[in-house]
Design a protein around this motif. Sequence first.
Motif, mmCIF file in Angstrom:
data_model
loop_
_atom_site.group_PDB
_atom_site.id
_atom_site.type_symbol
_atom_site.label_atom_id
_atom_site.label_comp_id
_atom_site.label_asym_id
_atom_site.label_seq_id
_atom_site.Cartn_x
_atom_site.Cartn_y
_atom_site.Cartn_z
ATOM 1 N N LEU A 125 36.049 81.655 -7.631
ATOM 2 C CA LEU A 125 35.978 81.709 -6.174
ATOM 3 C C LEU A 125 36.533 83.039 -5.669
ATOM 4 N N LEU A 126 37.608 83.488 -6.329
ATOM 5 C CA LEU A 126 38.211 84.769 -5.972
ATOM 6 C C LEU A 126 37.198 85.900 -6.167
ATOM 7 N N PHE A 129 34.531 85.731 -3.505
ATOM 8 C CA PHE A 129 35.169 86.212 -2.291
ATOM 9 C C PHE A 129 35.076 87.735 -2.211
ATOM 10 N N ALA A 133 32.774 89.711 0.371
ATOM 11 C CA ALA A 133 33.508 90.286 1.486
ATOM 12 C C ALA A 133 33.618 91.802 1.390
ATOM 13 N N LYS B 172 29.101 78.772 -1.885
ATOM 14 C CA LYS B 172 28.219 79.924 -2.082
ATOM 15 C C LYS B 172 27.003 79.825 -1.157
ATOM 16 N N ALA B 175 28.052 80.391 2.403
ATOM 17 C CA ALA B 175 28.363 81.804 2.637
ATOM 18 C C ALA B 175 27.074 82.612 2.774
ATOM 19 N N VAL B 182 31.532 84.810 6.276
ATOM 20 C CA VAL B 182 31.769 84.608 4.852
ATOM 21 C C VAL B 182 33.224 84.214 4.581
ATOM 22 N N ILE B 183 34.140 84.943 5.234
ATOM 23 C CA ILE B 183 35.557 84.731 4.908
ATOM 24 C C ILE B 183 36.047 83.345 5.334
ATOM 25 N N LEU B 186 34.596 80.730 2.848
ATOM 26 C CA LEU B 186 35.217 80.717 1.520
ATOM 27 C C LEU B 186 36.671 80.263 1.586
ATOM 28 N N LEU B 187 37.340 80.564 2.709
ATOM 29 C CA LEU B 187 38.710 80.049 2.853
ATOM 30 C C LEU B 187 38.692 78.527 2.929
ATOM 31 N N ALA B 190 38.405 77.380 -0.552
ATOM 32 C CA ALA B 190 39.688 77.575 -1.237
ATOM 33 C C ALA B 190 40.659 76.471 -0.865
#
Lengths: 301, 215
Positions: A125-126, A129, A133, B172, B175, B182-183, B186-187, B190
């Motif tokens: 996931l990192l 990201f 990004a 995915k 996003a 996107v951020i 994905l957060l 997470a």
Amino acid sequence: MSSVLFDVSGPKTRRRSLIASIVSLAGIAAILAWVILTLAAPRQSSGITLPGSFDRSRWDIFTDPSVWRTIGEGLVGTLRAAAVAAILALVIGVLFATLRTAGRRWIRIPATIALEFFRGMPVLLLMLFILLASSWGTFWAVVLGLGLYNGAIIGESLRAGLASLPSGQREAGLSLGLSRLQTKTYIEFPQAFRQMLPVIVAQLVVLLKDTSLGYIVGYNELIRTTMNGLGAFYGNRYLLSLFLVTLAIYLAVNLSLSAIARRLARRRGPRRPGRGHRGAPTGSLSRTAGFPREPENSAVE
Amino acid sequence: MDVVIASLPDYLRGFGVTLILLGVSGVGALIIGTVVAAMRISPVPALRGFAAAYTEALRNTPLTLVLFFCIFVLPNLGATIPYITAACIGLTLYTSPFIAEALRSGVNGVPVGQAEAARSLGMGFGQAVTLVIFPQAFRMVIPPLVNVFVALTKNTSVAGGFFVTELFTVGKGLANAHGNAVIPVLLGVASFYLIVTIPLGLLSARLEKRWVVAR
């Protein structure tokens, strides 16, 4: 067989143990033989007969040097990502450990939160990201993802190493007139690093393994090169042979690194009796004696 | 942020699949791992050697390669299994040696004097193991086992790269669909992982602290 848990075995027990050994060996050999024979047998699939997995026609690409050159490029991709990420992880680890043990709360608390965040997230996931990004491409996504994640873990183990030092070390440094930072860099870190070296090396093996996640985010490392590139080029017929070759390469690289980790652990493992192990005898019950816990176990997958 | 709230059902569906992967392969790995650990400390050399080879081979193979084998190579060899089953098999196989090692290190971590004391009191093998060794080994085993499960939770995301629509894949997709957010998206992903991993990690640390003192 000199385990404390058993009496020294007499002739009868020894014979029984020998029989059990032979029976289980035969069982394991039978299973292996079955797998190999099944793989080797030709297979009918939708009307066509496929040759067995060990047939020449399924391995002949490996006589072509260009195939090996491509595999080599994949391996270099893996090793390059792993090397850069390892350096990054070490730097980030030291940074995290410094910040987390800082005297000021406004440094320590955000650092703790960031560390828990990176540690609790899947590396994949990192990587995604960073890939989405930023616009740095897949190589840096893999490297930065691995660097941050493993940096957090190395930072945590360095912190444990710092905590395990006798407080006299730090006090001596401070009383000599060194600043906190100087004490940390010249006195505490070298010892903590040494203490935690086996864990850190084991973590670097994990890092090398995790470069294979590049397969999913689209970085051309070993698995992507062999299985996607060569697999698609030469056809599914070669899928198993390519898989076996890739597996062999990974095992060779990782096992040699693990062996180094184990040797380091034996040579410079923690000397002081571990805290929590009261009493002197900390032998182990089975023959693989040595450490209370092997270094690989402390590595976080 | 609106995107995250609007696509909460998608997230939850993906999270459900992640939990299924975690549950099934966790139980599977626990079973296989226990068997392998028992083989590893058994008095039969052949079993010991096999268990050692199994552990070393799987521990040094990347998860991606294991999953690749289960998803692509097995069907190529004639097995027809759905992707999620194949992913569970792969995760189980990959996790089992770590479980086995955690169990074994627990048994090895019990000071040898304990076993000697038990034996010198006249206890047999069964009594020494069940009454003296196991209760102590259990405490040493639980924290590393919890850590293995934390790692497994994170590893389920790799299955997302192999056609299993779990949390990572959902993230995915979202996003890609919402390129301007996107951020946050994905957060959101997470935080679902962190919901599982952080409490487990804290639990493991607490148990370790408590039980180490008790020894």
